[in-house]
Write an enzyme that holds these catalytic residues in place. Structure first.
Site, PDB file in Angstrom:
ATOM      1  N   GLU A  93     -57.794  -2.082 -60.898  1.00 11.23           N
ATOM      2  CA  GLU A  93     -58.149  -2.887 -62.062  1.00 11.23           C
ATOM      3  C   GLU A  93     -57.514  -4.262 -61.886  1.00 11.23           C
ATOM      4  O   GLU A  93     -56.321  -4.368 -61.557  1.00 11.23           O
ATOM      5  CB  GLU A  93     -57.669  -2.265 -63.374  1.00 11.23           C
ATOM      6  CG  GLU A  93     -57.984  -3.182 -64.575  1.00 11.23           C
ATOM      7  CD  GLU A  93     -57.706  -2.576 -65.944  1.00 11.23           C
ATOM      8  OE1 GLU A  93     -57.147  -1.470 -66.028  1.00 11.23           O
ATOM      9  OE2 GLU A  93     -58.080  -3.243 -66.946  1.00 11.23           O
ATOM     10  N   ASN A 141     -61.972  -6.915 -66.649  1.00 14.23           N
ATOM     11  CA  ASN A 141     -62.054  -6.915 -68.121  1.00 14.23           C
ATOM     12  C   ASN A 141     -62.896  -8.076 -68.637  1.00 14.23           C
ATOM     13  O   ASN A 141     -62.670  -9.226 -68.265  1.00 14.23           O
ATOM     14  CB  ASN A 141     -60.650  -7.025 -68.708  1.00 14.23           C
ATOM     15  CG  ASN A 141     -59.798  -5.801 -68.411  1.00 14.23           C
ATOM     16  OD1 ASN A 141     -59.938  -4.761 -69.048  1.00 14.23           O
ATOM     17  ND2 ASN A 141     -58.931  -5.918 -67.411  1.00 14.23           N
ATOM     18  N   GLU A 197     -65.217  -3.790 -67.819  1.00 15.30           N
ATOM     19  CA  GLU A 197     -64.564  -3.104 -68.933  1.00 15.30           C
ATOM     20  C   GLU A 197     -64.754  -3.887 -70.226  1.00 15.30           C
ATOM     21  O   GLU A 197     -64.518  -5.087 -70.278  1.00 15.30           O
ATOM     22  CB  GLU A 197     -63.059  -2.938 -68.651  1.00 15.30           C
ATOM     23  CG  GLU A 197     -62.787  -2.123 -67.395  1.00 15.30           C
ATOM     24  CD  GLU A 197     -61.343  -1.633 -67.307  1.00 15.30           C
ATOM     25  OE1 GLU A 197     -60.515  -2.038 -68.163  1.00 15.30           O
ATOM     26  OE2 GLU A 197     -61.058  -0.847 -66.399  1.00 15.30           O
ATOM     27  N   ASP A 255     -63.187   0.508 -72.681  1.00 18.63           N
ATOM     28  CA  ASP A 255     -61.728   0.395 -72.527  1.00 18.63           C
ATOM     29  C   ASP A 255     -61.017   0.711 -73.843  1.00 18.63           C
ATOM     30  O   ASP A 255     -61.599   0.557 -74.922  1.00 18.63           O
ATOM     31  CB  ASP A 255     -61.404  -1.043 -72.088  1.00 18.63           C
ATOM     32  CG  ASP A 255     -60.066  -1.152 -71.361  1.00 18.63           C
ATOM     33  OD1 ASP A 255     -59.340  -0.153 -71.274  1.00 18.63           O
ATOM     34  OD2 ASP A 255     -59.765  -2.264 -70.877  1.00 18.63           O
ATOM     35  N   GLU A 278     -55.112   5.529 -68.729  1.00 17.85           N
ATOM     36  CA  GLU A 278     -54.218   4.431 -68.351  1.00 17.85           C
ATOM     37  C   GLU A 278     -52.827   4.710 -68.903  1.00 17.85           C
ATOM     38  O   GLU A 278     -52.680   5.449 -69.865  1.00 17.85           O
ATOM     39  CB  GLU A 278     -54.761   3.087 -68.866  1.00 17.85           C
ATOM     40  CG  GLU A 278     -54.957   3.041 -70.370  1.00 17.85           C
ATOM     41  CD  GLU A 278     -55.413   1.671 -70.888  1.00 17.85           C
ATOM     42  OE1 GLU A 278     -56.187   0.994 -70.206  1.00 17.85           O
ATOM     43  OE2 GLU A 278     -54.988   1.318 -72.009  1.00 17.85           O
TER      44      GLU A 278
HETATM   45  P1  C2E Z   1     -56.092  -3.102 -70.523  1.00 19.37           P
HETATM   46  O1  C2E Z   1     -57.360  -3.597 -69.922  1.00 19.37           O
HETATM   47  O2  C2E Z   1     -56.172  -1.862 -71.338  1.00 19.37           O
HETATM   48  O3  C2E Z   1     -55.089  -2.952 -69.299  1.00 19.37           O
HETATM   49  C1  C2E Z   1     -54.093  -1.982 -69.228  1.00 19.37           C
HETATM   50  C2  C2E Z   1     -52.731  -2.522 -69.557  1.00 19.37           C
HETATM   51  O4  C2E Z   1     -51.773  -1.486 -69.410  1.00 19.37           O
HETATM   52  C3  C2E Z   1     -52.262  -3.632 -68.609  1.00 19.37           C
HETATM   53  O5  C2E Z   1     -51.460  -4.521 -69.381  1.00 19.37           O
HETATM   54  C4  C2E Z   1     -51.399  -2.876 -67.626  1.00 19.37           C
HETATM   55  O6  C2E Z   1     -50.477  -3.690 -66.959  1.00 19.37           O
HETATM   56  C5  C2E Z   1     -50.739  -1.881 -68.544  1.00 19.37           C
HETATM   57  N1  C2E Z   1     -50.256  -0.697 -67.853  1.00 19.37           N
HETATM   58  C6  C2E Z   1     -50.720  -0.135 -66.714  1.00 19.37           C
HETATM   59  N2  C2E Z   1     -50.040   0.968 -66.389  1.00 19.37           N
HETATM   60  C7  C2E Z   1     -49.106   1.137 -67.348  1.00 19.37           C
HETATM   61  C8  C2E Z   1     -48.081   2.134 -67.564  1.00 19.37           C
HETATM   62  O7  C2E Z   1     -47.905   3.087 -66.813  1.00 19.37           O
HETATM   63  N3  C2E Z   1     -47.318   1.972 -68.685  1.00 19.37           N
HETATM   64  C9  C2E Z   1     -47.482   0.931 -69.546  1.00 19.37           C
HETATM   65  N4  C2E Z   1     -46.681   0.861 -70.598  1.00 19.37           N
HETATM   66  N5  C2E Z   1     -48.436  -0.010 -69.367  1.00 19.37           N
HETATM   67  C10 C2E Z   1     -49.236   0.094 -68.282  1.00 19.37           C
HETATM   68  P2  C2E Z   1     -51.570  -6.094 -69.205  1.00 19.37           P
HETATM   69  O8  C2E Z   1     -51.741  -6.426 -67.765  1.00 19.37           O
HETATM   70  O9  C2E Z   1     -50.431  -6.687 -69.939  1.00 19.37           O
HETATM   71  O10 C2E Z   1     -52.927  -6.450 -69.939  1.00 19.37           O
HETATM   72  C11 C2E Z   1     -53.037  -6.264 -71.314  1.00 19.37           C
HETATM   73  C12 C2E Z   1     -54.455  -6.403 -71.798  1.00 19.37           C
HETATM   74  O11 C2E Z   1     -54.915  -7.763 -71.646  1.00 19.37           O
HETATM   75  C13 C2E Z   1     -55.448  -5.565 -71.015  1.00 19.37           C
HETATM   76  O12 C2E Z   1     -55.429  -4.235 -71.453  1.00 19.37           O
HETATM   77  C14 C2E Z   1     -56.749  -6.278 -71.360  1.00 19.37           C
HETATM   78  O13 C2E Z   1     -57.216  -5.886 -72.616  1.00 19.37           O
HETATM   79  C15 C2E Z   1     -56.301  -7.720 -71.426  1.00 19.37           C
HETATM   80  N6  C2E Z   1     -56.643  -8.357 -70.148  1.00 19.37           N
HETATM   81  C16 C2E Z   1     -55.968  -8.339 -68.971  1.00 19.37           C
HETATM   82  N7  C2E Z   1     -56.612  -9.041 -68.030  1.00 19.37           N
HETATM   83  C17 C2E Z   1     -57.753  -9.495 -68.602  1.00 19.37           C
HETATM   84  C18 C2E Z   1     -58.875 -10.281 -68.138  1.00 19.37           C
HETATM   85  O14 C2E Z   1     -58.966 -10.683 -66.971  1.00 19.37           O
HETATM   86  N8  C2E Z   1     -59.852 -10.560 -69.053  1.00 19.37           N
HETATM   87  C19 C2E Z   1     -59.794 -10.108 -70.342  1.00 19.37           C
HETATM   88  N9  C2E Z   1     -60.804 -10.428 -71.176  1.00 19.37           N
HETATM   89  N10 C2E Z   1     -58.789  -9.363 -70.804  1.00 19.37           N
HETATM   90  C20 C2E Z   1     -57.773  -9.064 -69.944  1.00 19.37           C
HETATM   91 MG    MG Z   2     -58.871  -2.764 -68.933  1.00 19.14          MG
HETATM   92 MG    MG Z   3     -57.299  -0.158 -71.360  1.00 20.21          MG
HETATM   93 MG    MG Z   4     -55.055  -1.225 -73.305  1.00 21.17          MG
END
Ligand code: C2E
Ligand code: MG
Ligand code: MG
Ligand code: MG
Length: 291
Positions: free
Chosen positions: A64, A119, A151, A181, A238
């Site tokens: 991802e 995403n 997603e 998602d 996730e």
């Molecule tokens: P998401 O798409 O649901 O991504 C999963 C989030 O969970 C990611 O946070 C990831 O780093 C985190 N995660 C993964 N494994 C674990 C784990 O074992 N434990 C915990 N506590 N967390 C874990 P991140 O990277 O901070 O991203 C947060 C949200 O921001 C994403 O949730 C998504 O909704 C958004 N996002 C991230 N990148 C993009 C993007 O390129 N475009 C858009 N539109 N939204 C994005």
């Molecule tokens: Mg995602």
């Molecule tokens: Mg997610």
């Molecule tokens: Mg999430």
């Protein structure tokens, strides 16, 4: 903090406490909005990649892509803060295009059998023109569209369901896979699952993180895994942080997983090194078997 709020309200200080807290939040928001509009995205935005693994077998199926913003003014800002800000200030589509371009470039450096989840934000899917432009961008990259899992969240669907549904169908018929998602948060509705054909449902990490201590979370996960099996689509969990949870999810019939137990999101260079090492090991195993 609600308890503190109540405690202070007895002494008459609640309003001040609440408003200063709220003011802090607004200040931070303004700072982010301002820095975003002044930012040089092509230099400050990047992606990290988190492996997606089959729970039975532990095979790598892809990654991802997760957005990172290192603001020259504010330092690193979480996507949970800057994606909503980008939506608010109306620049999210420009941001998505830059991130997608980085994602497609990364895919060119990965073996063809690996998938990439990307995403999309509400604005991206609630506007036909924007979505079409993204599709053109994918086609022009030469990357096989069917390697992409796009997603979307249910919240994104809600802002304009009919347009979003049309866009999802368009992207799907162009060959992309679509994942729902953060399932289980917000306004989860079986009617969304029914009205749109998703290829994957991602169970939100809020359930996964506590499923070893919370029977209800585990039951919900099991139900979503069953739902996916019955629909003939894949379930993804996730937020898998421990071996115990991985085993429990596997036993519950969840197909795919990602989380710190397998790997944190990593920069492209680290991920490519990991793939090369895997390939090396596979080649060595093959040679051993053949010899
Ligand atoms: P998401 O798409 O649901 O991504 C999963 C989030 O969970 C990611 O946070 C990831 O780093 C985190 N995660 C993964 N494994 C674990 C784990 O074992 N434990 C915990 N506590 N967390 C874990 P991140 O990277 O901070 O991203 C947060 C949200 O921001 C994403 O949730 C998504 O909704 C958004 N996002 C991230 N990148 C993009 C993007 O390129 N475009 C858009 N539109 N939204 C994005
Ligand atoms: Mg995602
Ligand atoms: Mg997610
Ligand atoms: Mg999430």
């Amino acid at each position: 903090d609600f308890a503190l709020y109540q405690m202070k309200s007895k002494r008459g200080g609640a309003v001040e406490f609440f408003s200063s807290d709220h003011q802090q939040l607004l200040k931070r928001r303004h700072a982010i909005d301002f820095a975003l509009q002044a930012g040089d995205f092509s230099r400050e935005l990047s992606l990290e990649f988190q492996p997606v693994i089959t729970l039975d077998g532990g095979r790598l199926v892809g990654f991802e892509a997760l957005a990172r913003w290192n603001s020259s003014r504010l330092g690193p800002v979480s996507p949970n803060d800057f994606i909503p800000a980008a939506e608010r200030t109306g620049i999210v589509s420009r941001m998505t295009a830059i991130l997608l371009s980085q994602a497609l470039d990364a895919m060119k450096l990965m073996p063809d059998h690996l998938r990439l989840a990307f995403n999309l934000s509400a604005r991206d899917i609630c506007d036909r023109e924007t979505a079409l432009a993204l599709l053109v961008q994918i086609r022009q990259s030469g990357i096989d569209v069917s390697r992409l899992d796009l997603e979307i969240t249910e919240t994104a669907l809600l802002s304009d369901f009919d347009t979003a549904a049309e866009v999802v169908r368009m992207l799907r018929s162009a060959g992309a896979s679509i994942s729902l998602d953060d399932f289980g948060t917000g306004f989860s509705s079986l009617s969304h699952v029914h009205r749109l054909e998703f290829d994957k449902i991602k169970i939100d990490k809020s359930f996964v993180l506590k499923c070893d201590r919370d029977e209800r979370s585990m039951n919900i996960i099991r139900s979503v895994a069953n739902l996916c099996h019955n629909l003939g689509i894949q379930s993804v969990a996730e937020g898998i942080e421990t071996a115990e949870i991985r085993t429990a999810l596997q036993a519950s019939g969840v197909d795919l997983g990602q989380g710190y137990f397998f790997s944190r999101p990593q920069p492209l260079a680290a991920v490519l090194q990991g793939i090369a090492m895997e390939d090396g090991r596979a080649a060595a195993d093959g040679a051993r078997l053949a010899g």
